[in-house]
Design a protein around this motif. Structure first.
Motif, PDB file in Angstrom:
ATOM      1  N   ASN A 257       0.843  -1.182   0.000  1.00 35.73           N
ATOM      2  CA  ASN A 257       0.000   0.000   0.000  1.00 35.73           C
ATOM      3  C   ASN A 257       0.883   1.238   0.000  1.00 35.73           C
ATOM      4  N   TRP A 260      -0.249   4.958   4.913  1.00 34.60           N
ATOM      5  CA  TRP A 260      -1.215   4.668   5.972  1.00 34.60           C
ATOM      6  C   TRP A 260      -1.503   5.961   6.703  1.00 34.60           C
ATOM      7  N   SER A 262      -4.564   7.746   9.605  1.00 38.04           N
ATOM      8  CA  SER A 262      -5.798   7.611  10.372  1.00 38.04           C
ATOM      9  C   SER A 262      -6.841   8.635   9.948  1.00 38.04           C
ATOM     10  N   ASP A 265      -7.973   8.843   3.431  1.00 35.84           N
ATOM     11  CA  ASP A 265      -8.199   7.583   2.729  1.00 35.84           C
ATOM     12  C   ASP A 265      -7.391   7.590   1.436  1.00 35.84           C
ATOM     13  N   THR A 266      -6.368   6.755   1.367  1.00 32.20           N
ATOM     14  CA  THR A 266      -5.519   6.690   0.184  1.00 32.20           C
ATOM     15  C   THR A 266      -5.562   5.285  -0.402  1.00 32.20           C
ATOM     16  N   GLN A 267      -5.465   5.229  -1.728  1.00 30.60           N
ATOM     17  CA  GLN A 267      -5.377   3.960  -2.444  1.00 30.60           C
ATOM     18  C   GLN A 267      -4.238   4.042  -3.444  1.00 30.60           C
TER      19      GLN A 267
END
Length: 426
Positions: A257, A260, A262, A265-267
């Protein structure tokens, strides 16, 4: 004659009977010993000198296994590589391709002590000056590993010092408490496959374990590029690795990935590769390259990073030279960063249980390669005392200075830090 000969032969011990009055003693030869007893050592013999069991930076780095973040790994919210005059502290035991005999193993690492930190702005920087001192617990690392049928290895590690960090529950870029969680399939030394959460194979310095690293913090560039912008540090994914005999080569290829968080939102996906070539005994050349694809809402970012390093071991002296150039996708107004470093340490035996380790570290860090006035220099001086079985006393002085007329975009304030840290690996 025959009668005289019979009477002259001694009666065997088993056939002798003690007379009722005064027995006649018969000399009996002791049974023959199978081997002569070893002669005792001379009284003035000098016992062999034991060398303190303290890990040194390996000439063949390899990728961490228990490990191997956010330097949140050190607790107390200090030196997180946040770009505010704090050097990186990413820490994790690094293991590589060591061979185990099976079973379950449990380990721990504790780092604690006292630090005084003073920083101030320079040039166009607007951050206020500050100073602070305190006792702190930098690490309480627990790790558990085990092998199954010589084919599978499991590694899990936790950082309990996160409980003392005021940033826990805030916008961490690494989950609190959990560090490494991997399952590795090991059919041969030439090919291994690991899945879970591990460090990306980028940068020798980043992959070196805190238990053998002679300095307390990895540096300015490490915090900005490899941690904050996620070129190194830990990520969830899969990694293949192996080693070849001819040429003497190690290789790593990971798909993870891209980040990261909190709060964000990452893709996307990171592709990271590293090779290490032992050119001659004691000299290892390393190279790494990475591609990062990130989807942030409707935006898609594609970036590249690359670097190289060389390690040299001459007896008890260790040298590291490294440079990396990467994009900074999570920074505003800083498209690319550059870092170069040199590290030297030497282990001087003092007795059968102690050794002195002078260490010198120099780093050049550029937060924006497109313009000037964003460069800083970091120096570290130390004289570590290495004890038997993994105990270290680490007094160190760290200096950060701006280069030239620095601008407001330089994220690193000028600073001095004085540290006295005690470290124990169990």
């Amino acid at each position: 004659m025959f009668l005289l000969w019979v009477l002259s032969v001694p009666t065997p011990l088993w056939a002798q009977q003690a007379p009722p009055e005064t027995p006649v003693e018969q000399p009996v030869a002791p049974p023959e010993s199978p081997q002569a007893p070893a002669a005792p050592a001379p009284a003035d013999a000098t016992p062999p000198v034991a060398v303190p069991v303290v890990a040194s930076p390996s000439s063949e780095p390899g990728v961490v296994e228990d490990a191997e973040g956010k330097d949140k790994d050190t607790g107390k919210g200090k030196g997180k590589g946040k770009g505010k005059g704090k050097a990186s502290e990413a820490e994790e035991p690094r293991t590589g391709d060591d061979e185990r005999t099976g079973g379950l193993s449990v380990g721990a690492r504790l780092m604690m002590g006292f630090e005084y930190d003073r920083e101030r702005p320079a040039g166009g920087q607007t951050d206020p000056a500050s100073s602070e001192y305190d006792f702190e617990i930098r690490q309480i690392r627990l790790s558990v590993g085990g092998d199954l049928a010589d084919l599978f290895r499991v590694n899990v590690s936790f950082e309990l010092a996160d409980a003392l960090d005021p940033e826990v529950g805030a916008a961490y870029q690494s989950p609190p408490y959990l560090r490494t969680a991997t399952i590795e399939y090991r059919p041969s030394r030439e090919f291994r496959l690991r899945v879970g959460r591990f460090k990306r194979p980028f940068s020798h310095l980043e992959l070196e374990s805190a238990s053998s690293l002679p300095i307390l913090r990895r540096g300015l560039f490490n915090g900005l590029a490899l941690e904050d912008n996620q070129w190194g540090d830990r990520a969830i994914g899969v990694m293949a690795s192996g080693r070849l005999k001819e040429p003497k080569l190690r290789w790593y290829l990971s798909l993870t990935n891209p980040a990261w968080s909190s709060t964000i939102d990452t893709q996307g996906i990171d592709v990271t590769a590293r090779v290490e070539w032992t050119l001659i005994k004691g000299l290892v050349l390393g190279a790494n390259a990475a591609y990062k694809n990130i989807e942030l809402g409707n935006d898609t970012l594609e970036d590249f990073g690359y670097g190289g390093d060389a390690t040299l071991t001459l007896g008890d002296a260790h040298f590291l030279l490294e440079a990396n150039d990467v994009a900074l996708p999570f920074e505003t107004g800083r498209p690319r960063g550059l870092g170069a470093l040199f590290m030297f340490d030497y282990e001087l035996p003092l007795s059968d249980s102690w050794a002195l380790q002078p260490v010198f570290f120099a780093e050049y860090a550029d937060a924006n390669t497109d313009v000037l006035q964003n460069e800083s220099l970091r120096l570290v001086f130390g004289a570590n005392l290495l004890g038997y079985s993994g105990f270290r006393v680490m007094p160190q002085v760290e200096l950060v200075r701006s280069i030239g007329d620095t601008s407001a975009d330089n994220p690193w304030l000028e600073s001095e830090r004085y540290s006295l840290i005690f470290s124990l690996v169990l």
